[in-house]
Design a protein around this motif. Structure first.
Motif, PDB file in Angstrom:
ATOM      1  N   UNK A 101       4.441   1.664  -9.864  1.00  0.00           N
ATOM      2  CA  UNK A 101       3.499   0.884 -10.318  1.00  0.00           C
ATOM      3  C   UNK A 101       3.377  -0.695  -9.657  1.00  0.00           C
ATOM      4  N   UNK A 102       2.468  -1.291 -10.179  1.00  0.00           N
ATOM      5  CA  UNK A 102       2.063  -2.619  -9.390  1.00  0.00           C
ATOM      6  C   UNK A 102       3.077  -3.613  -9.822  1.00  0.00           C
ATOM      7  N   UNK A 103       3.979  -3.625 -10.956  1.00  0.00           N
ATOM      8  CA  UNK A 103       4.806  -4.192 -11.420  1.00  0.00           C
ATOM      9  C   UNK A 103       6.012  -3.908 -10.635  1.00  0.00           C
ATOM     10  N   UNK A 104       6.224  -2.637 -10.589  1.00  0.00           N
ATOM     11  CA  UNK A 104       7.512  -2.300  -9.561  1.00  0.00           C
ATOM     12  C   UNK A 104       7.454  -2.549  -8.150  1.00  0.00           C
ATOM     13  N   UNK A 105       6.065  -2.459  -7.663  1.00  0.00           N
ATOM     14  CA  UNK A 105       6.005  -2.851  -6.262  1.00  0.00           C
ATOM     15  C   UNK A 105       6.255  -4.454  -6.315  1.00  0.00           C
ATOM     16  N   UNK A 106       5.743  -5.377  -7.162  1.00  0.00           N
ATOM     17  CA  UNK A 106       6.093  -6.729  -7.172  1.00  0.00           C
ATOM     18  C   UNK A 106       7.257  -6.992  -7.236  1.00  0.00           C
ATOM     19  N   UNK A 107       8.207  -6.403  -8.035  1.00  0.00           N
ATOM     20  CA  UNK A 107       9.786  -6.703  -8.190  1.00  0.00           C
ATOM     21  C   UNK A 107      10.247  -6.504  -7.118  1.00  0.00           C
ATOM     22  N   UNK A 139       9.423  -8.742  -4.276  1.00  0.00           N
ATOM     23  CA  UNK A 139       9.920 -10.293  -4.630  1.00  0.00           C
ATOM     24  C   UNK A 139       8.521 -11.163  -4.916  1.00  0.00           C
ATOM     25  N   UNK A 140       7.305 -10.377  -5.132  1.00  0.00           N
ATOM     26  CA  UNK A 140       6.042 -11.438  -5.173  1.00  0.00           C
ATOM     27  C   UNK A 140       5.635 -11.138  -6.926  1.00  0.00           C
ATOM     28  N   UNK A 141       4.352 -11.956  -6.835  1.00  0.00           N
ATOM     29  CA  UNK A 141       3.939 -11.601  -8.299  1.00  0.00           C
ATOM     30  C   UNK A 141       3.073 -10.546  -8.357  1.00  0.00           C
ATOM     31  N   UNK A 142       2.751  -9.924  -9.554  1.00  0.00           N
ATOM     32  CA  UNK A 142       1.967  -8.798  -9.723  1.00  0.00           C
ATOM     33  C   UNK A 142       0.426  -9.070  -9.167  1.00  0.00           C
ATOM     34  N   UNK A 143       0.039 -10.346  -9.401  1.00  0.00           N
ATOM     35  CA  UNK A 143      -1.190 -10.601  -8.934  1.00  0.00           C
ATOM     36  C   UNK A 143      -1.246 -10.670  -7.418  1.00  0.00           C
ATOM     37  N   UNK A 182       0.315  -8.477  -5.529  1.00  0.00           N
ATOM     38  CA  UNK A 182       0.245  -7.048  -5.164  1.00  0.00           C
ATOM     39  C   UNK A 182      -1.176  -6.852  -5.177  1.00  0.00           C
ATOM     40  N   UNK A 183      -1.695  -6.896  -6.337  1.00  0.00           N
ATOM     41  CA  UNK A 183      -3.269  -6.561  -6.734  1.00  0.00           C
ATOM     42  C   UNK A 183      -4.059  -7.121  -5.556  1.00  0.00           C
ATOM     43  N   UNK A 184      -4.048  -8.212  -5.052  1.00  0.00           N
ATOM     44  CA  UNK A 184      -4.543  -8.896  -3.865  1.00  0.00           C
ATOM     45  C   UNK A 184      -4.390  -7.956  -2.483  1.00  0.00           C
ATOM     46  N   UNK A 185      -3.114  -7.659  -2.270  1.00  0.00           N
ATOM     47  CA  UNK A 185      -2.668  -6.771  -1.134  1.00  0.00           C
ATOM     48  C   UNK A 185      -3.291  -5.477  -1.393  1.00  0.00           C
ATOM     49  N   UNK A 186      -3.700  -4.987  -2.517  1.00  0.00           N
ATOM     50  CA  UNK A 186      -4.054  -3.672  -2.494  1.00  0.00           C
ATOM     51  C   UNK A 186      -5.666  -3.733  -2.401  1.00  0.00           C
ATOM     52  N   UNK A 187      -6.307  -4.618  -2.944  1.00  0.00           N
ATOM     53  CA  UNK A 187      -7.640  -4.908  -2.618  1.00  0.00           C
ATOM     54  C   UNK A 187      -7.978  -5.131  -0.997  1.00  0.00           C
ATOM     55  N   UNK A 188      -7.222  -5.889  -0.566  1.00  0.00           N
ATOM     56  CA  UNK A 188      -7.117  -6.099   0.905  1.00  0.00           C
ATOM     57  C   UNK A 188      -6.966  -4.764   1.566  1.00  0.00           C
ATOM     58  N   UNK A 219       0.664  -1.188   0.005  1.00  0.00           N
ATOM     59  CA  UNK A 219       0.039  -0.085  -0.027  1.00  0.00           C
ATOM     60  C   UNK A 219       1.088   1.281   0.198  1.00  0.00           C
ATOM     61  N   UNK A 220       1.901   1.456   0.727  1.00  0.00           N
ATOM     62  CA  UNK A 220       2.697   2.528   0.755  1.00  0.00           C
ATOM     63  C   UNK A 220       3.598   2.711  -0.407  1.00  0.00           C
ATOM     64  N   UNK A 221       4.024   1.609  -1.082  1.00  0.00           N
ATOM     65  CA  UNK A 221       4.956   1.549  -2.285  1.00  0.00           C
ATOM     66  C   UNK A 221       3.936   2.096  -3.394  1.00  0.00           C
ATOM     67  N   UNK A 222       2.661   1.912  -3.447  1.00  0.00           N
ATOM     68  CA  UNK A 222       1.747   1.849  -4.639  1.00  0.00           C
ATOM     69  C   UNK A 222       1.311   3.181  -4.300  1.00  0.00           C
ATOM     70  N   UNK A 223       0.762   3.569  -3.272  1.00  0.00           N
ATOM     71  CA  UNK A 223       0.151   4.894  -3.056  1.00  0.00           C
ATOM     72  C   UNK A 223       0.919   6.000  -2.757  1.00  0.00           C
ATOM     73  N   UNK A 224       1.777   5.836  -1.935  1.00  0.00           N
ATOM     74  CA  UNK A 224       2.558   6.991  -1.318  1.00  0.00           C
ATOM     75  C   UNK A 224       3.810   7.148  -2.363  1.00  0.00           C
ATOM     76  N   UNK A 225       4.448   5.890  -2.634  1.00  0.00           N
ATOM     77  CA  UNK A 225       5.532   6.225  -3.434  1.00  0.00           C
ATOM     78  C   UNK A 225       5.428   6.341  -4.846  1.00  0.00           C
TER      79      UNK A 225
END
Length: 331
Positions: free
Chosen positions: A30-36, A39-43, A45-51, A21-27
């Motif tokens: 992108x979702x791809x950059x957050x995933x990299x 060290x997790x998949x983009x999918x 990350x999408x689940x984390x942001x939905x949560x 959440x911090x990396x995507x919304x504050x920093x």
């Protein structure tokens, strides 16, 4: 549109949801950059942001004033003397796919976001039940309110595979930090005599009296076709639905039918329905109505003409219909 991280994030390294959440919304990554970075998949990350949204860690605030100021919204607002008209974009390929589930999800998202903006401390909110409202209660962002009451406007039915009648209102109350008041009666009973006797019971009478205190109401369009969920859940039969159609019904709100001009259509079933009446609904100050799909055009227009709507949330095809349609004559 702006997003605000609400919770203390000092320990986000130990919580992947907060970290993402911090990396995507504050920093602004992108979702791809957050995933990299994580060290997790983009999918994932999408689940984390939905949560994060479901837990209220992030609030997405749309400026509905801007959305309701586009030319078509203003045209419909002025044509039918409404308070506000919100048009939800259909999305790429939505019209070609005619995906009712996708449309319902988009309208539920818009309805939840809009309700979050218009609800105020001390409000008494009446809600109907159904798949769209149940879905809205699931995906709404939590909001801290004071002294909010959410009331069920139609009696209950047994739990369905895709929604539970009582749960629909309780979920919304929970998201608004409010209390829920359910109608502890069936939506329909076997006889008019039983309906009268039940409403005479002090506890049930108090619940029905409380409905008159609603200053906001939230409900979804219902047509008079055999596909209406009222048939599936057992409120009325196909034969009874045909009777209403024969009498001119085009739409239904909380089990109450109306014609193309919004005038109540009354049959024997009405004497056995336990819920708010159309006359009572019309007295609620803010009446938020969600509608979408070509099959609901007549029901949507009838609800507006009947005075049951003040705030309208619709898809693009319904907006086009309302902008172009002629208002039926009273003759």
């Amino acid at each position: 549109m702006k997003a605000t991280v609400l919770d203390n994030i000092s320990a986000f390294n130990n919580d992947p949801v907060l970290h993402a959440t911090w990396l995507y919304y504050h920093e602004g990554l992108s979702q791809t950059e957050v995933a990299k970075l994580m060290g997790v998949s983009r999918v994932t990350v999408v689940k984390y942001l939905q949560t994060a949204r479901e837990k209220g860690l992030v609030q997405i605030n749309l400026d509905f004033t801007a959305f309701s100021s586009i030319s078509v919204s203003l045209l419909i607002k002025e044509k039918f003397d409404l308070e506000r008209v919100i048009i939800v974009p259909d999305g790429e390929h939505a019209k070609q796919r005619q995906d009712s589930a996708l449309m319902r999800e988009r309208l539920a998202n818009a309805g939840g976001a809009y309700l979050n903006q218009v609800i105020e401390n001390g409000d008494t909110l009446g809600v109907a039940w159904g798949r769209t409202i149940h879905q809205m209660g699931n995906i709404m962002t939590p909001k801290s309110c004071k002294d909010v009451t959410v009331m069920q406007m139609l009696g209950s039915m047994p739990a369905q595979p895709d929604f539970t009648t009582i749960e629909s209102s309780s979920q919304i109350a929970n998201k608004l930090s409010g209390r829920v008041m359910s109608l502890h009666v069936p939506a329909v009973v076997s006889s008019s005599r039983l309906a009268i006797e039940l409403q005479a019971e002090p506890i049930i009478r108090a619940n029905f009296d409380a409905l008159t205190k609603c200053n906001k109401a939230f409900f979804v369009v219902g047509n008079a076709l055999d596909e209406n969920p009222l048939i599936r859940v057992g409120v009325i039969s196909k034969k009874e639905m045909q009777t209403y159609r024969d009498l001119g019904a085009v739409g239904v709100i909380c089990g109450r039918f109306y014609d193309k001009l919004g005038q109540p259509v009354v049959a024997e079933v009405d004497l056995r329905i336990l819920g708010i009446s159309l006359a009572q609904l019309r007295q609620v100050k803010r009446r938020i109505f969600i509608a979408g799909g070509e099959r609901n055009f007549d029901a949507t227009l009838g609800a507006i003409l009947g005075g049951y709507v003040s705030d309208l949330i619709i898809d693009e095809s319904t907006a086009e219909f309302l902008a172009d349609c002629s208002i039926p004559s009273l003759d």
